[in-house]
Motif scaffolding. Structure first.
Motif, PDB file in Angstrom:
ATOM      1  N   THR A  45     -98.119 -12.264  63.223  1.00  0.00           N
ATOM      2  CA  THR A  45     -97.853 -11.392  64.287  1.00  0.00           C
ATOM      3  C   THR A  45     -96.921 -10.430  63.838  1.00  0.00           C
ATOM      4  O   THR A  45     -97.204  -9.211  64.445  1.00  0.00           O
ATOM      5  N   PHE A  84     -99.618  -8.106  61.927  1.00  0.00           N
ATOM      6  CA  PHE A  84    -100.736  -7.532  62.591  1.00  0.00           C
ATOM      7  C   PHE A  84    -100.478  -6.813  64.181  1.00  0.00           C
ATOM      8  O   PHE A  84    -101.149  -6.185  64.531  1.00  0.00           O
ATOM      9  N   ALA A  85     -99.310  -7.366  64.771  1.00  0.00           N
ATOM     10  CA  ALA A  85     -98.867  -6.942  66.086  1.00  0.00           C
ATOM     11  C   ALA A  85     -98.863  -5.313  66.097  1.00  0.00           C
ATOM     12  O   ALA A  85     -99.480  -4.654  66.978  1.00  0.00           O
ATOM     13  N   VAL A 125    -100.745  -3.232  64.382  1.00  0.00           N
ATOM     14  CA  VAL A 125    -101.966  -2.827  63.914  1.00  0.00           C
ATOM     15  C   VAL A 125    -102.867  -2.892  65.307  1.00  0.00           C
ATOM     16  O   VAL A 125    -103.460  -2.031  65.536  1.00  0.00           O
ATOM     17  N   VAL A 126    -102.770  -3.863  66.054  1.00  0.00           N
ATOM     18  CA  VAL A 126    -103.490  -4.335  67.262  1.00  0.00           C
ATOM     19  C   VAL A 126    -102.926  -3.420  68.569  1.00  0.00           C
ATOM     20  O   VAL A 126    -103.383  -3.636  69.675  1.00  0.00           O
ATOM     21  N   GLY A 127    -101.756  -2.750  68.234  1.00  0.00           N
ATOM     22  CA  GLY A 127    -101.157  -2.036  69.477  1.00  0.00           C
ATOM     23  C   GLY A 127    -100.121  -3.112  70.185  1.00  0.00           C
ATOM     24  O   GLY A 127     -99.493  -2.529  71.302  1.00  0.00           O
ATOM     25  N   ASP A 128     -99.728  -4.244  69.858  1.00  0.00           N
ATOM     26  CA  ASP A 128     -98.792  -4.990  70.685  1.00  0.00           C
ATOM     27  C   ASP A 128     -97.431  -4.492  70.276  1.00  0.00           C
ATOM     28  O   ASP A 128     -97.257  -3.956  68.966  1.00  0.00           O
TER      29      ASP A 128
END
Length: 138
Positions: free
Chosen positions: A33, A36-37, A39-42
């Motif tokens: 998390t 990658f958060a 990167v995926v817009g989270d």
């Protein structure tokens, strides 16, 4: 690496093994998390949440050491020392955390205090990441 004073590992109960596996899996998910958060817009995790999670990882590390028969071993200090050593080798905190969680998973519950030290190393890296909130972590 081994913790000084380590002795023969004890057989783990099914419950203890399941608890350990859950700790490893949720900690790995936390690290993913963090990575990658953004990167995926989270939204990135807050420093307070990262610090709280590090506290829980340390608690698990201490419980693991106690379960292995080393209730007074300073696994938190061991983990912090390990993390400082790895950091000097120019590993980013997230990379060091992944290294430690993989080591803990490989060592397994049977390696007790050594595995606990690796979990504490993850906690030290997560605390460092909490202090770097908003900067690149890898």
């Amino acid at each position: 690496m081994t913790v000084i004073g380590a002795h023969e590992p004890r057989a783990a109960s099914v419950h203890n093994q399941q608890t350990f596996d859950t700790c490893i899996a949720t900690t790995l998910r936390l690290l993913a998390t963090i990575e990658f958060a953004p990167v995926v817009g989270d939204e990135p995790l807050t420093p307070d949440l990262l610090d709280a999670y590090a506290t829980e990882i340390e608690r698990h590390a201490q419980d693991l050491a106690a379960l292995a028969g080393f209730p007074h071993t300073d696994v938190i200090g061991y983990g912090r020392d390990w993390y400082q050593e790895v950091s000097r080798a120019r590993r980013a905190p997230l990379q060091a955390a992944y290294h430690a969680i993989h080591s803990a998973a490989w060592l397994g519950l049977e390696q007790g205090a050594t595995t606990a030290g690796m979990l504490a190393g993850v906690a030290a890296a997560v605390r460092d990441l909490a202090g770097q909130h908003g900067r690149l972590t890898n």
